[in-house]
Design an enzyme around this catalytic site. Structure first.
Site, PDB file in Angstrom:
ATOM      1  N   GLY A 199       0.815  -1.218   0.000  1.00 56.81           N
ATOM      2  CA  GLY A 199       0.000   0.000   0.000  1.00 56.81           C
ATOM      3  C   GLY A 199       0.843   1.261   0.000  1.00 56.81           C
ATOM      4  O   GLY A 199       2.069   1.217  -0.054  1.00 56.81           O
TER       5      GLY A 199
ATOM      6  N   LYS B 239      -8.698   9.738  12.298  1.00 52.29           N
ATOM      7  CA  LYS B 239     -10.127   9.390  12.276  1.00 52.29           C
ATOM      8  C   LYS B 239     -10.519   8.484  13.445  1.00 52.29           C
ATOM      9  O   LYS B 239     -11.706   8.257  13.692  1.00 52.29           O
ATOM     10  CB  LYS B 239     -10.479   8.735  10.944  1.00 52.29           C
ATOM     11  CG  LYS B 239     -10.398   9.701   9.763  1.00 52.29           C
ATOM     12  CD  LYS B 239     -10.671   9.011   8.449  1.00 52.29           C
ATOM     13  CE  LYS B 239     -10.671  10.018   7.309  1.00 52.29           C
ATOM     14  NZ  LYS B 239      -9.370  10.707   7.140  1.00 52.29           N
TER      15      LYS B 239
ATOM     16  N   VAL C 166      -7.298  12.806  -1.580  1.00 49.82           N
ATOM     17  CA  VAL C 166      -8.036  13.846  -2.285  1.00 49.82           C
ATOM     18  C   VAL C 166      -7.209  14.506  -3.396  1.00 49.82           C
ATOM     19  O   VAL C 166      -7.752  14.874  -4.443  1.00 49.82           O
ATOM     20  CB  VAL C 166      -8.544  14.904  -1.272  1.00 49.82           C
ATOM     21  CG1 VAL C 166      -7.401  15.719  -0.678  1.00 49.82           C
ATOM     22  CG2 VAL C 166      -9.560  15.820  -1.919  1.00 49.82           C
TER      23      VAL C 166
END
Length: 624
Positions: free
Chosen positions: A291, A410, A456
């Site tokens: 990842g 988060k 993003v």
């Protein structure tokens, strides 16, 4: 057919032009000889001979294939046919008039031949010069008009390369050194300072801006880029001075502006020596090693000469990509093992721990996409929570020296499934640290990672390249950002500080408004927000916050030796109740009972609250 007619038309025009040039040359020769008192009598025979001379010359030029040449691309050899054609006509005329014993006419046609050769060649040379001039003007106008910021060595070098490049046309320099303003570099005017960039861009119709100051500090770079973002120009930037090399290839000199240059803080650098000492000659395992974070961890660890580097990932494409990258870079100098396995598979993971006996485990495997986990909570639980529990238990059982969990902001007061599962993972680590174990368990918490899969910035760039619109969930949404290398370095640095149970937090500077990022990114691609590229507000996604937090209310922070890294106070957890609830959660997840999964997450993670609005207190704290 149309092209053939066009070609024949051009050929006929050139033929008639040559005919007229030869006639005109004969007339000029006539007057010239009369001026030097070598009179030629004008008779019908004379006029016919001039006409025949011109016709013969044109015919011979046709035979010599002078009308098949593309004259705008002609070389000196291409003129030989024209010269030979006229010379042949002159020789015929000379022979003819020598037979008639008209010496003055022989001399006349020698002069006329010379004049004709000059006229025919001259008309072609003028055409070639005009064509190249018009073409060069057209090319110059079609090139990107470039403003170069920095009239130093780097700016001069970039200007040199642009002048011989088909794409760029440097038109102005900008420099904050008042001594350079008004002077020229490579013939290009230094017209003003950086504060005048928007005005000069409009004045000179600049299309593109290059920041050519490799040694510039981050504060000034941010200031200049903010000024550039007020224009509609695409912005490129030279690399930092330590990466800058002179090259003949412009694409190696200039890179597109990185959005992290606008984040308002320096890239955090860590002392690599403690990490190097920890990693050298040890067996390191990285779960989720293919990842975004996991692959960067492998790159940095590979540089530090581990005894063995084990990459574990369920997605073989990512695992293969990082394997090939590391093999290409390090070859036989790196002892590497790539294992395709899921952290959810306890038996498989047990085999790997039994075989490799990892000393340091970096656990980066996780489902992280908030909207997807909202609709698949049981999968988030199986992978994030019980995958972490599997690897943590095996690390303890096989007496790994360190276990480092990759967490997220988060997890703080989570409002979504993904955040709740990551907070539960942190609680697992804290529980493991509370029990007697030779393994040091630690978690590392940070914000959004620039350029990671699904983040993003790549999404915004793709939307801009597709012509828009750029989608922002809410105009007020803000986030903390860091780079992938920063995130990986923080994880490694935290692992050297681990004593057990800590949650390490990076000082990530001020939070960044996502709308500002979107608008600046659009401008730096050369477009105007809301006009060329629209921005659409889609509304907060399920479980998404306006403001992320890095600490929970019950956590305090403690300083470390690195003033950019802090430790959240360890919270005591009732292990008996915690693991009993985990058992119930596991049963619900295996049954794919979404409702029961969420209910148990609320019980296990008391700070998990289903709302999209933070309190005024939280909001104020974050903004500050």
């Amino acid at each position: 057919m149309k092209h053939l007619l066009e070609y024949n038309k051009r050929k006929l025009i050139l033929l008639l032009t040559d005919f007229l040039c030869i006639i005109l040359s004969c007339i000029v020769s006539f007057f010239l000889l009369n001026v030097v008192r070598f009179p030629i009598e004008v008779t019908t025979h004379f006029n016919l001979s001039v006409l025949c001379f011109a016709v013969m010359s044109v015919i011979f030029m046709y035979i010599m294939k002078a009308y098949k040449i593309v004259w705008r691309y002609a070389y000196s050899n291409d003129f030989i046919g024209c010269i030979m054609a006229v010379v042949t006509s002159v020789l015929i005329a000379v022979v003819y008039f020598s037979i008639r014993h008209q010496m003055n006419m022989m001399f006349y046609y020698v002069i006329s031949g010379i004049m004709s050769i000059l006229a025919v060649c001259f008309i072609r040379i003028v055409y070639i010069i005009l064509y190249k001039f018009i073409k060069s003007r057209a090319i110059k106008e079609s090139k990107n008009r470039v403003m170069i910021i920095g009239a130093g060595d780097a700016g001069k070098h970039i200007c040199d390369l642009m002048k011989v490049n088909d794409k760029y046309n440097p038109v102005v320099f900008i420099d904050d050194d008042s001594g350079k303003i008004g002077r020229t570099v490579n013939g290009i005017m230094v017209k003003g300072n950086t504060n005048e960039i928007p005005k000069i861009v409009k004045e000179l119709n600049v299309h593109e801006i290059v920041l050519a100051i490799p040694s510039i500090d981050r504060e000034n770079k941010k200031r200049i880029l903010n000024i550039c973002s007020e224009t509609l120009c695409k912005v490129n930037i030279l690399p930092d001075l330590d990466k800058y090399v002179y090259s003949e290839k412009l694409h190696e000199q200039m890179t597109e502006i990185k959005i992290e240059d606008l984040l308002g803080r320096d890239v955090v650098e860590f002392n690599s020596k403690p990490v190097r000492n920890m990693v050298r000659d040890t067996v390191c395992m990285i779960t989720g090693g293919g990842g975004s974070i996991g692959s960067e961890l492998t790159r940095q660890i590979a540089e530090m000469k581990p005894k063995l580097l084990i990459i574990v990932d369920i997605y073989e494409n990512n695992a293969y990509d990082i394997q090939q990258e590391l093999m290409h870079k390090f070859g036989d100098n790196l002892n590497l093992s790539v294992q395709i396995a899921s952290v959810r598979d306890y038996v498989k993971m047990n085999e790997l721990f039994s075989k490799f006996k990892p000393q340091i485990v970096f656990h980066a495997a996780a489902h992280k996409h908030v909207p997807l986990m909202e609709t698949n909570p049981e999968e988030a639980v199986k992978n994030n929570i019980f995958g972490t529990l599997n690897v943590a238990r095996l690390a303890r059982e096989y007496e790994a020296e360190k276990f480092v969990l990759v967490s997220t902001d988060k997890a703080v007061n989570p409002t979504n499934i993904m955040g709740a599962t990551k907070r539960c993972c942190e609680m697992i680590i804290e529980c493991m640290a509370q029990s007697k174990s030779k393994t040091e368990f630690v978690a590392v918490r940070f914000g959004n990672v620039l350029g990671s899969n699904g983040s993003v910035i790549p999404l915004f760039k793709k939307q801009i390249l597709d012509g828009g619109p750029v989608t922002v969930t809410d105009p007020k949404i803000i986030r903390y950002f860091m780079t992938i290398p920063e995130a990986a370095s923080l994880i490694l640095q935290a692992s050297t500080m681990a004593r057990g149970g800590e949650i390490f937090i990076l000082d990530m500077g001020d939070p960044v408004k996502i709308l500002d990022l979107a608008e600046n990114l659009i401008r730096l691609h050369g477009y105007e927000p809301y006009k060329d590229i629209d921005i659409v507000f889609t509304g907060l996604r399920p479980g998404e916050k306006l403001y992320e937090e890095l600490l929970m209310n019950e956590e305090g922070i403690k300083n470390t030796a690195n003033n950019k890294i802090f430790i959240g106070k360890q919270i005591n957890i009732n292990e008996e109740i915690f693991f009993a609830n985990l058992d119930k959660l596991e049963i619900a997840a295996k049954k794919n009972d979404k409702g029961e999964v969420e209910r148990m997450l609320h019980i296990i993670v008391p700070t998990f609250i289903r709302n999209n609005q933070e309190t005024g207190e939280n909001k104020e704290a974050i903004v500050k």
